[in-house]
Design a protein around this motif. Sequence first.
Motif, PDB file in Angstrom:
ATOM      1  N   ARG A 132      -1.983  -4.573   3.556  1.00  0.00           N
ATOM      2  CA  ARG A 132      -0.554  -4.799   4.633  1.00  0.00           C
ATOM      3  C   ARG A 132       0.014  -5.424   5.058  1.00  0.00           C
ATOM      4  O   ARG A 132       1.518  -5.885   4.388  1.00  0.00           O
ATOM      5  N   LYS A 169      -4.897   6.412   2.684  1.00  0.00           N
ATOM      6  CA  LYS A 169      -3.880   6.999   3.699  1.00  0.00           C
ATOM      7  C   LYS A 169      -5.028   6.643   4.463  1.00  0.00           C
ATOM      8  O   LYS A 169      -4.531   6.422   5.986  1.00  0.00           O
ATOM      9  N   GLU A 228       3.009  -7.476   4.506  1.00  0.00           N
ATOM     10  CA  GLU A 228       4.433  -7.840   5.412  1.00  0.00           C
ATOM     11  C   GLU A 228       4.624  -8.993   6.325  1.00  0.00           C
ATOM     12  O   GLU A 228       6.141  -9.247   6.753  1.00  0.00           O
ATOM     13  N   PRO A 251       1.032  -1.059  -0.125  1.00  0.00           N
ATOM     14  CA  PRO A 251       0.891  -0.092  -0.510  1.00  0.00           C
ATOM     15  C   PRO A 251       0.595   1.454   0.237  1.00  0.00           C
ATOM     16  O   PRO A 251      -0.038   2.211  -0.796  1.00  0.00           O
ATOM     17  N   ASP A 252       1.622   0.992   0.610  1.00  0.00           N
ATOM     18  CA  ASP A 252       2.536   2.727   0.586  1.00  0.00           C
ATOM     19  C   ASP A 252       3.873   2.902  -0.332  1.00  0.00           C
ATOM     20  O   ASP A 252       3.537   3.677  -1.028  1.00  0.00           O
ATOM     21  N   GLU A 253       3.959   1.517  -1.486  1.00  0.00           N
ATOM     22  CA  GLU A 253       4.410   2.002  -2.221  1.00  0.00           C
ATOM     23  C   GLU A 253       3.089   2.671  -3.542  1.00  0.00           C
ATOM     24  O   GLU A 253       3.416   3.644  -4.148  1.00  0.00           O
ATOM     25  N   VAL A 312       0.598   4.771  -2.733  1.00  0.00           N
ATOM     26  CA  VAL A 312       0.647   5.517  -2.604  1.00  0.00           C
ATOM     27  C   VAL A 312       1.274   6.305  -3.646  1.00  0.00           C
ATOM     28  O   VAL A 312       1.468   7.286  -3.673  1.00  0.00           O
ATOM     29  N   ARG A 313       2.949   6.556  -3.023  1.00  0.00           N
ATOM     30  CA  ARG A 313       3.799   7.307  -3.612  1.00  0.00           C
ATOM     31  C   ARG A 313       3.504   7.482  -4.921  1.00  0.00           C
ATOM     32  O   ARG A 313       3.967   7.932  -5.486  1.00  0.00           O
TER      33      ARG A 313
END
Length: 218
Positions: free
Chosen positions: A193, A182, A197, A120-122, A124-125
């Motif tokens: 996520r 977010k 992980e 998810p964080d990637e 978002v970026r």
Amino acid sequence: MALRRRKLSNPLALAVLATLWQKPMHPYEIAQTLRRQGKDTSTKINYGSLYTVVQNLEKHGFVEVTDVERQGNRPERTIYGLTDAGRGELTEWMADLLAVPVKEFPIFETVLSLIGVLPPDEVVRLLEERLAALEVKAASGRGALAKLCETLPRLFLVETEYQLHMLEAQAEWVRGFLDEIKKGSLPGVESWRQFHETGEIPPEFREPDDWEAPQTKT
């Protein structure tokens, strides 16, 4: 209602028919007219294959040779014009495409359908990068459209207007989707996520043994 099967379905063939609707031309003039009138921003135009498209249109009786020009030592230029069959094909094809929605497969939709392979964080970026690029393109498009409207009737700018609206609509959707990721309000985002992980597929993401892909009617 489904689209009718056509002898030619290449969008470039449609653009050539519409260009010859203006007047008879030789292939080089067709290419120059398409470029001058900005059709290369709305149709994928491969100038190397344009001659082949014209030949195929002639083979199917949609265009015909109306003249052969020769100027000085230059090679002969064959002038093509629409036949009655070509005019009929052009108007019927245009009517079909305007009236009948068809499923298209833009690459962005393909990537969205596979988005779970990235964390998810990637996502978002990367989507923030896309959103910034979309906003720049939309701002540039608004400026260009306003400038063009000073000299051209809106009738000749509707495809530019449509492209701008699609850019703005995509930017609005990306903005909302980013906000959901977010804030954590996107259903399944925590499991998504967790998968990246731990490497373990969450139970809710597993397909049941009897799962079958939904069938769509055509």
